[in-house]
Design a protein around this motif. Structure first.
Motif, PDB file in Angstrom:
ATOM      1  N   GLY A 160      11.868  39.236  81.796  1.00 37.63           N
ATOM      2  CA  GLY A 160      10.773  39.558  82.266  1.00 37.63           C
ATOM      3  C   GLY A 160      10.580  40.307  83.623  1.00 37.63           C
ATOM      4  O   GLY A 160      10.026  41.222  84.012  1.00 37.63           O
ATOM      5  N   VAL A 161      11.612  39.630  84.771  1.00 41.77           N
ATOM      6  CA  VAL A 161      11.874  40.384  85.943  1.00 41.77           C
ATOM      7  C   VAL A 161      12.404  41.643  85.720  1.00 41.77           C
ATOM      8  O   VAL A 161      11.979  42.838  86.271  1.00 41.77           O
ATOM      9  N   GLY A 162      13.115  41.887  84.830  1.00 43.39           N
ATOM     10  CA  GLY A 162      13.830  43.313  84.667  1.00 43.39           C
ATOM     11  C   GLY A 162      12.810  44.225  84.251  1.00 43.39           C
ATOM     12  O   GLY A 162      12.743  45.340  84.805  1.00 43.39           O
ATOM     13  N   ALA A 163      11.932  43.652  83.275  1.00 44.66           N
ATOM     14  CA  ALA A 163      10.862  44.821  82.910  1.00 44.66           C
ATOM     15  C   ALA A 163       9.961  45.101  84.022  1.00 44.66           C
ATOM     16  O   ALA A 163       9.715  46.336  84.160  1.00 44.66           O
ATOM     17  N   ALA A 164       9.519  44.389  84.792  1.00 42.55           N
ATOM     18  CA  ALA A 164       8.895  44.479  85.837  1.00 42.55           C
ATOM     19  C   ALA A 164       9.467  45.588  87.134  1.00 42.55           C
ATOM     20  O   ALA A 164       8.988  46.433  87.350  1.00 42.55           O
ATOM     21  N   LEU A 165      10.830  45.167  87.157  1.00 37.78           N
ATOM     22  CA  LEU A 165      11.566  45.941  88.029  1.00 37.78           C
ATOM     23  C   LEU A 165      11.727  47.466  87.717  1.00 37.78           C
ATOM     24  O   LEU A 165      11.571  48.406  88.395  1.00 37.78           O
ATOM     25  N   ALA A 166      11.926  47.431  86.222  1.00 42.51           N
ATOM     26  CA  ALA A 166      12.183  48.763  85.678  1.00 42.51           C
ATOM     27  C   ALA A 166      10.757  49.574  85.637  1.00 42.51           C
ATOM     28  O   ALA A 166      10.710  50.842  86.115  1.00 42.51           O
ATOM     29  N   GLY A 167       9.610  49.118  85.614  1.00 40.40           N
ATOM     30  CA  GLY A 167       8.444  49.666  85.549  1.00 40.40           C
ATOM     31  C   GLY A 167       7.865  50.174  87.011  1.00 40.40           C
ATOM     32  O   GLY A 167       7.469  51.132  87.050  1.00 40.40           O
TER      33      GLY A 167
ATOM     34  N   TRP B  20      22.416  35.952  82.566  1.00 39.78           N
ATOM     35  CA  TRP B  20      21.050  36.237  82.697  1.00 39.78           C
ATOM     36  C   TRP B  20      20.782  37.530  83.200  1.00 39.78           C
ATOM     37  O   TRP B  20      20.130  38.580  82.624  1.00 39.78           O
ATOM     38  N   VAL B  21      21.731  38.111  84.020  1.00 42.53           N
ATOM     39  CA  VAL B  21      21.368  39.462  84.871  1.00 42.53           C
ATOM     40  C   VAL B  21      21.678  40.759  84.062  1.00 42.53           C
ATOM     41  O   VAL B  21      20.893  41.258  83.983  1.00 42.53           O
ATOM     42  N   PRO B  22      22.713  40.967  83.730  1.00 44.31           N
ATOM     43  CA  PRO B  22      22.998  42.267  82.900  1.00 44.31           C
ATOM     44  C   PRO B  22      21.958  42.214  81.900  1.00 44.31           C
ATOM     45  O   PRO B  22      21.621  43.191  81.555  1.00 44.31           O
ATOM     46  N   ASN B  23      21.831  41.200  81.148  1.00 48.82           N
ATOM     47  CA  ASN B  23      20.901  41.099  79.743  1.00 48.82           C
ATOM     48  C   ASN B  23      19.640  41.583  80.347  1.00 48.82           C
ATOM     49  O   ASN B  23      18.732  42.462  79.705  1.00 48.82           O
ATOM     50  N   GLY B  24      19.054  40.776  81.512  1.00 49.30           N
ATOM     51  CA  GLY B  24      17.834  41.216  81.783  1.00 49.30           C
ATOM     52  C   GLY B  24      17.634  42.586  82.372  1.00 49.30           C
ATOM     53  O   GLY B  24      16.420  43.195  82.035  1.00 49.30           O
ATOM     54  N   LEU B  25      18.328  43.165  83.247  1.00 53.93           N
ATOM     55  CA  LEU B  25      18.327  44.564  83.356  1.00 53.93           C
ATOM     56  C   LEU B  25      18.349  45.459  82.370  1.00 53.93           C
ATOM     57  O   LEU B  25      17.226  46.454  82.405  1.00 53.93           O
ATOM     58  N   ILE B  26      18.905  45.443  81.327  1.00 53.56           N
ATOM     59  CA  ILE B  26      19.032  46.214  80.206  1.00 53.56           C
ATOM     60  C   ILE B  26      17.454  46.067  79.165  1.00 53.56           C
ATOM     61  O   ILE B  26      16.931  47.018  79.010  1.00 53.56           O
ATOM     62  N   VAL B  27      17.275  44.791  79.422  1.00 50.56           N
ATOM     63  CA  VAL B  27      15.695  44.396  78.820  1.00 50.56           C
ATOM     64  C   VAL B  27      14.851  45.452  79.449  1.00 50.56           C
ATOM     65  O   VAL B  27      13.870  46.058  79.073  1.00 50.56           O
ATOM     66  N   GLY B  28      14.902  45.648  80.850  1.00 49.11           N
ATOM     67  CA  GLY B  28      14.031  46.541  81.630  1.00 49.11           C
ATOM     68  C   GLY B  28      14.203  47.916  80.993  1.00 49.11           C
ATOM     69  O   GLY B  28      13.296  48.855  80.992  1.00 49.11           O
ATOM     70  N   CYS B  29      15.642  48.425  80.907  1.00 43.09           N
ATOM     71  CA  CYS B  29      15.476  49.779  80.189  1.00 43.09           C
ATOM     72  C   CYS B  29      14.603  50.026  78.712  1.00 43.09           C
ATOM     73  O   CYS B  29      14.019  50.904  78.566  1.00 43.09           O
ATOM     74  N   GLU B  30      14.672  48.872  78.020  1.00 44.78           N
ATOM     75  CA  GLU B  30      14.097  48.836  76.774  1.00 44.78           C
ATOM     76  C   GLU B  30      12.711  48.936  76.972  1.00 44.78           C
ATOM     77  O   GLU B  30      11.876  49.481  76.116  1.00 44.78           O
ATOM     78  N   SER B  31      12.153  48.218  78.001  1.00 39.80           N
ATOM     79  CA  SER B  31      10.705  48.070  78.495  1.00 39.80           C
ATOM     80  C   SER B  31      10.083  49.646  78.505  1.00 39.80           C
ATOM     81  O   SER B  31       8.799  49.731  78.700  1.00 39.80           O
ATOM     82  N   LEU B  32      11.009  50.543  78.838  1.00 39.46           N
ATOM     83  CA  LEU B  32      10.529  52.032  79.381  1.00 39.46           C
ATOM     84  C   LEU B  32      10.691  52.932  77.940  1.00 39.46           C
ATOM     85  O   LEU B  32      10.265  53.868  78.010  1.00 39.46           O
TER      86      LEU B  32
END
Length: 444
Positions: A345-352, A224-236
């Protein structure tokens, strides 16, 4: 099972694959069409984005309420009924004059249903292919999903222009109906994997049971976690390079495809457990380069290299199945899928949020650094000789590890090279176990 030819010759895999492909195409096309329709009605980019990706976030509701049904409903019946229900919901969203709030109400209802579908689908895949073929089959599904999303967005864009958003929604509903027909006619009748009636209480109880064992908990966090954080990178990508976001996403899709082919098809089974941590690190480390705002060619190369690391999900899922009793396999895989989408979704929101206060490049590097820290923290529990144990009735293991397996003599192995499961005194083999006694419950 080592080749794609063997995979598609397996009974039931081809109709299973077609069912999944039709549903991915339907979901992609209808999501794009609904996003267009909501934006045309409201002019809000936020509501348009939620219309497209809201069901993924709503899956956390299904993970908390419906997942006990994943192992307690006959798989063919469940997949057929879910496809029909999704098709009906999509057709409702195409009704003329439907208010925006009603469209979102339908989305809120379909999100939890989708989480149940993931548990049923991947639990059935495990039954069709067994443990030795699951990873290859899942890699094929991953690759087809990526390609179908690209084709679905392209076809959806054409249909929205030619038929309108409403017509595209109806086309998506038709694809869901086709998926239901293939599931009903192509899949065989199988009994539920577990006894009892599904309920919210059972969902919570089984979630707690799956989470209670340390080795499984470590695998879930790694999924869950490493994957979600990197999706946050992609959301930017868009704020980072508005004119070049498309090539960045394309390189990401190519990297994911490459990783799934390499790990699913060519890496020997004995090596896969050793690649979980390196692949999770590969997923994050190239994004650290974005702190220096690299030129476009270097940024594209970094994204291509990093997204190969998404293939870590394949050996991690294989490890999760080895730690889970068979009667909970669908629930366990559904929990993985729902948790992964929620954390993305959480990773994207956090990255934003970080990018709002700093810059897209700083946020991408920060998310990548956080992913590296999490992977390093989880690494001791993911070592091949670490605490991987055979599942027992209460969710813990008996202490048998990979290193023990490696030291066994060849005489202890079956003809296919796998080590037979030894029955400890007073314990049952996974296939013989029943769920712990539970209070009678009702509901769905």
């Amino acid at each position: 099972m080592r080749t794609y030819r063997q995979l598609f010759r397996t009974p039931e895999f081809t109709p299973f694959f077609l069912t999944s492909a039709l549903q991915v195409g339907a979901q992609t096309m209808s999501g794009l069409a609904l996003g267009h329709r909501v934006y045309a009605a409201t002019g809000s980019p936020l509501l348009s984005a939620l219309a497209m990706f809201g069901p993924a976030l709503a899956q956390v509701i299904g993970a908390a309420t419906l997942l006990s049904a994943a192992d307690r409903i006959p798989p063919r019946t469940a997949l057929t009924g879910l496809a029909l229900l999704l098709g009906l919901g999509t057709a409702v969203q195409a009704l003329p004059g439907l208010p925006v709030w009603a469209a979102f109400a339908v989305l809120l209802a379909l999100g939890p249903v989708s989480s149940l579908g993931g548990g049923v689908r991947y639990g059935l895949l495990h039954e069709i292919l067994a443990r030795e073929g699951y990873l290859l089959g899942r890699s094929v599904l991953n690759m087809s999903a990526g390609l179908l999303q690209i084709c679905g967005f392209a076809a959806g864009g054409v249909l929205v222009t030619v038929l309108s958003a409403r017509g595209t929604l109806l086309a998506g509903a038709g694809l869901y109906a086709a998926a239901a027909a293939v599931a009903r006619c192509g899949l065989g009748r199988r009994p539920p994997r577990a006894a009892g009636r599904p309920s919210v209480a059972d969902t919570w109880r089984n979630n707690a049971r799956l989470w209670s064992a340390g080795p499984r908990r470590t695998v879930y966090l790694a999924l869950w976690v490493p994957n979600g954080l990197i999706v946050g990178c992609e959301s930017l990508y868009v704020p980072y390079a508005p004119r070049h976001a498309g090539p960045l996403f394309a390189c990401g899709a190519l990297g994911m495809l490459t990783g799934d082919i390499l790990i699913g098809r060519y890496v020997p089974r004995r090596w896969r457990p050793r690649l979980c941590v390196p692949l999770c690190l590969l997923l994050a480390v190239p994004y650290l380069l974005f702190a220096l705002r690299p030129a476009l060619p270097l940024a594209l190369a970094a994204v291509l290299l990093a997204t190969i690391g998404y293939a870590a999900n394949l050996p991690l899922q294989e490890r999760l199945l080895s730690l889970t009793p068979d009667e909970l396999s669908g629930h366990a895989l559904g929990l993985h899928s729902s948790g992964m989408l929620t954390l993305q979704g959480v990773g994207a929101a956090l990255a934003g949020a970080v990018a709002e206060r700093t810059s897209p490049t700083t946020a991408m590097a920060a998310m990548a650094a956080a992913s590296v820290v999490v992977t390093v923290a989880l690494a001791p529990g993911l070592r091949p000789g670490g605490p991987e144990r055979r599942p027992t009735q209460d969710g813990d293991g008996d202490g048998t590890s990979d290193s023990d397996s490696d030291s066994d003599s060849e005489g202890d192995r079956d003809r296919d090279g796998t080590k037979p499961c030894r029955k400890m005194p007073g314990k049952l083999a996974p296939a013989q176990r029943e769920l712990p006694p539970s209070r009678p419950s009702t509901g769905a």
